[in-house]
Design an enzyme around this catalytic site. Structure first.
Site, mmCIF file in Angstrom:
data_model
loop_
_atom_site.group_PDB
_atom_site.id
_atom_site.type_symbol
_atom_site.label_atom_id
_atom_site.label_comp_id
_atom_site.label_asym_id
_atom_site.label_seq_id
_atom_site.Cartn_x
_atom_site.Cartn_y
_atom_site.Cartn_z
ATOM 1 C CG ASP A 124 -14.205 41.517 16.504
ATOM 2 O OD1 ASP A 124 -13.484 41.770 17.468
ATOM 3 O OD2 ASP A 124 -14.527 42.360 15.643
ATOM 4 C CG ASP A 126 -15.687 47.401 19.600
ATOM 5 O OD1 ASP A 126 -16.478 48.321 19.827
ATOM 6 O OD2 ASP A 126 -15.047 46.813 20.501
ATOM 7 C CG ASP A 319 -14.408 44.703 12.625
ATOM 8 O OD1 ASP A 319 -14.002 44.073 13.618
ATOM 9 O OD2 ASP A 319 -14.427 45.941 12.569
HETATM 10 O O1 LIG Z 1 -11.543 43.128 18.935
HETATM 11 P P1 LIG Z 1 -12.693 44.085 18.966
HETATM 12 O O2 LIG Z 1 -13.791 43.646 19.882
HETATM 13 O O3 LIG Z 1 -13.194 44.413 17.598
HETATM 14 O O4 LIG Z 1 -12.083 45.428 19.600
HETATM 15 C C1 LIG Z 1 -11.186 46.224 18.836
HETATM 16 C C2 LIG Z 1 -11.204 47.645 19.332
HETATM 17 O O5 LIG Z 1 -12.591 48.028 19.386
HETATM 18 C C3 LIG Z 1 -12.892 49.301 19.933
HETATM 19 O O6 LIG Z 1 -12.510 50.299 19.009
HETATM 20 C C4 LIG Z 1 -13.189 50.243 17.759
HETATM 21 O O7 LIG Z 1 -14.588 50.460 17.960
HETATM 22 C C5 LIG Z 1 -14.933 51.766 18.505
HETATM 23 C C6 LIG Z 1 -16.433 51.800 18.744
HETATM 24 O O8 LIG Z 1 -17.162 51.532 17.591
HETATM 25 C C7 LIG Z 1 -14.467 52.863 17.528
HETATM 26 O O9 LIG Z 1 -14.762 54.142 18.058
HETATM 27 C C8 LIG Z 1 -12.953 52.719 17.302
HETATM 28 O O10 LIG Z 1 -12.518 53.652 16.339
HETATM 29 C C9 LIG Z 1 -12.621 51.291 16.830
HETATM 30 O O11 LIG Z 1 -11.199 51.113 16.768
HETATM 31 C C10 LIG Z 1 -12.236 49.484 21.274
HETATM 32 O O12 LIG Z 1 -12.502 50.778 21.765
HETATM 33 C C11 LIG Z 1 -10.755 49.215 21.167
HETATM 34 O O13 LIG Z 1 -10.135 49.396 22.418
HETATM 35 C C12 LIG Z 1 -10.591 47.781 20.701
HETATM 36 O O14 LIG Z 1 -9.226 47.436 20.664
#
Ligand SMILES: O=P(O)(O)OC[C@H]1O[C@H](O[C@H]2O[C@H](CO)[C@@H](O)[C@H](O)[C@H]2O)[C@H](O)[C@@H](O)[C@@H]1O
Length: 378
Positions: A124, A126, A319
């Protein structure tokens, strides 16, 4: 074609259920419930002056899920008068770790099964490769992490499966050596089945798998409406991820979370073929199709010609709640290893855990070293 009203879809295997279950969340899976603290009910129990529109999001569990979607901030705990003694949380974490041991401490156990087998790595983005930060546009991975992932991909087929659009996650990772699946697995770059190489950069025969293609105009439209309807909520941010849209509330004052939830709820009401999932301080709007990160894992393994082999060990590190679909597939179908990145206890189908992206990096480095040594012996 009127995408709003049509129901004829070859990909729509999961009929849109009635609103509450479409929008709600199973309370049994609230990821960050604090034992002993009535934190998550704090917002819900705020005395209501008169029945109003916000009842929708209160009663369907959205607010509970929003509050529990990421470890609560100190300020939030203070606002809701929740005192969680660090001792209590340590005890809760340690007992959770008995069920989901550290993948670092269990490294020998993991590789003992992987000897003479083909390991395939799914990551993954983020919260796994990059730390969670307030601004989604600044979620950069470190150079050290990048070079670790590059080294890993030299030895082990590696794919990134992200909720972000495929282009965005590729831009952030910047490695040609990997396979990429964006939009929670709804946009996959993969080798053509039977292609001679599983190295994505040398594999000329790649193809796109986009099971939600017909939803593109609908997502465009919903994205624009969400931007418009949330523009007055300070801190709200909407991202277009091609086959899904994300509404962030990490930077929105907690007292305005019900407003954000209600905005998204109202927009979704007009789109029975879209549904909501919860991420870390983010509401994600996506098509109602039978596709998720778990399906993407199966699809990629199949494309690599590795799906039916007993000699394959898939490993998935993630995560978030959306990663649970992949953990489930690995646990039930492949005897693979799901590894949850979390520093707090969470209900999960993952077998192992790692605390944060820095432990993820250490784990990947261990794999690189182990693979390197193994190859020398051959
Ligand atoms: O599947 P992933 O790669 O984990 O993406 C899931 C979401 O990640 C991002 O948001 C998350 O991370 C951001 C940066 O650290 C944080 O600000 C936010 O609160 C988290 O939800 C991304 O911006 C989303 O669009 C994704 O869906």
């Amino acid at each position: 074609m009127d995408l709003k009203s049509t129901n004829a879809s070859p990909v729509l295997t999961d009929p849109a259920p009635i609103n509450k279950s479409r929008l709600g969340i199973h309370s049994s899976l609230l990821p960050f419930s604090q034992s002993g603290a009535s934190f998550s009910s704090g917002l819900l129990m705020t005395p209501r002056k008169k029945p109003g529109k916000l009842d929708d999001v209160r009663s369907n569990g959205w607010l509970d899920a929003m509050i529990s979607s990421s470890p609560p901030s100190k300020k939030m705990l203070k606002d809701f008068n929740v005192e969680v003694a660090s001792n209590d949380s340590d005890i809760a974490y340690n007992s959770w770790m008995v069920k989901h041991p550290s993948a670092l401490n269990s490294f020998e156990q993991i590789i003992s099964r992987a000897r003479n087998k083909k390991v395939v790595m799914f990551l993954d983005y983020d919260g796994t490769l990059s730390p969670i930060v307030d601004d989604p546009d600044r979620a950069f991975m470190s150079d050290e992490m990048r070079s670790t992932v590059r080294n890993l991909a030299k030895h082990i087929p590696t794919a990134i499966i992200s909720g972000r659009s495929r282009d965005k996650v590729y831009e952030l990772v910047g490695l040609t050596e990997l396979f990429y699946a964006g939009s929670h697995g709804m946009d996959i770059m993969c080798p053509v089945r039977g292609a001679e190489s599983v190295d994505p950069s040398s594999c000329i025969k790649t193809t796109d798998h986009q099971p939600a293609r017909e939803f593109l105009p609908m997502i465009d439209e919903v994205f624009r409406t969400l931007v418009e309807n949330t523009k007055d909520v300070k801190g709200a941010k909407v991202e277009h991820h091609k086959f899904c849209a994300s509404v962030h509330y990490r930077n929105v004052d907690e007292k305005n979370w019900p407003t954000i939830a209600q905005c998204v709820h109202d927009v979704l009401d007009g789109y029975p073929r879209l549904r909501l999932t919860h991420g870390r301080k983010v509401l994600e709007v996506r098509p109602v199709i039978n596709w998720n990160k778990g399906k993407a894992v199966e699809f990629l393994l199949d494309s690599l010609g590795l799906s039916s082999s007993d000699d394959v060990i898939p490993v998935y590190i993630g995560d978030d709640k959306t990663d649970e679909d992949a953990f489930k597939v690995l646990r039930e179908g492949y005897q693979g290893y799901g590894i949850l990145v979390s520093s707090v206890p969470k209900e999960t189908k993952a077998l192992f855990s790692l605390k944060d992206p820095s432990e993820v990096k250490q784990f990947l480095q261990c794999l690189v070293r182990w693979k390197g040594q193994n190859e020398l012996l051959l």
